[in-house]
Write a protein that holds these residues in place. Sequence first.
Motif: not given
Length: 351
Positions: A124-131, A225, A272, A275
């Motif tokens: 998990y890269d902590q991006s909003l898209a992945a979240t 993501t 996050r 999101s």
Amino acid sequence: MSSLPSATSGTEGGPATFAASELAIVLSHFDLGVIDAIQPFVRGSRRAPKLLIRSERGGFLLKRRAEGRDDPERVALAHGVQRHLASRGFPVASLITTRRHQGTIILHAGRVYELFAFVTGAKYDQSLAATREAGSALALLHTLLRDFAPGTPIVTTSYHRLPQIPAQLPTLCERLDPRLRGTGEALARAYQEAADRVEGFGFATWPSQMVHGDWHPGNMLFSGTRVAAVLDFDTVRREPRAIDVANGALQFSITRLGENPEVWPSELDETRFKSFLEGYDSMSPAGAILSRAELGALAWLMVEAMVAEAFVPVAATGRFGPIPGGAFLRMVERKVEWLTRNHELLSRVAG
């Protein structure tokens, strides 16, 4: 086949491992072809050793269940959930069946083993898209499990309203360090208040269904993501879905900086948090969007989840993974205080 050290418990002497004779017997049940390489796979619980196996037929992950999570009926339930999800196209690691009986559980010397097709993916890269995708994946899992009818007994207890936590926390903290008595008392009060608040939102009347039970970034692999695979169904259970949603919202919005919990921020990442919940609602079919009661209870469920997650391993070992128990509990106290102060804010953000 490479030589491996003898098995250990994974509690005092480092992570648990496989003995060479044990490994040979377990792998003999599977038709993997010629094995090219075997190496330890260091991820997840230190008490549940895993090996990455490369053979002419692909990559595989062998896991020995940790003691306490190796009841064959519970493992069979987890495998049933995984097969149910896989048959509907949900991203899980495929279970490998045995050569003779086409089963997915190996019992040897009182231990339980399972073999999966290895899934390549990123953390998990902590991006909003992945979240957002993590929230969407949870909503899809809940939707697909509504009609799951297991043939084995189902655990129905989670982190909510566990009586041993408020009863034992102050004593646990004093045992770690007498100066932590206040921390233990504060966490016990916060946990009890949170449980009462959740009940006040009507938790006991909410419908139950099969849930994952441990929805956090470490149990997922990503491709960009997108969620490539959901892992670790050891704690599947029947509970209101908010048990999963609250824990997921916590785990995907909690803030950490480095390895020292003393300097971790108290606040959650609100963007996050939002999101994750937007992702959940975006995948929910008509009539299944989170209710006002569920949204109102989220912060209090998150308090319960955080305290329970800390209590269990610290009570067992005095530590939370590599972190001393006292330092971890002090950090939890700060984050719980923030959640308690900001429960109305989080409810507004979630809505």
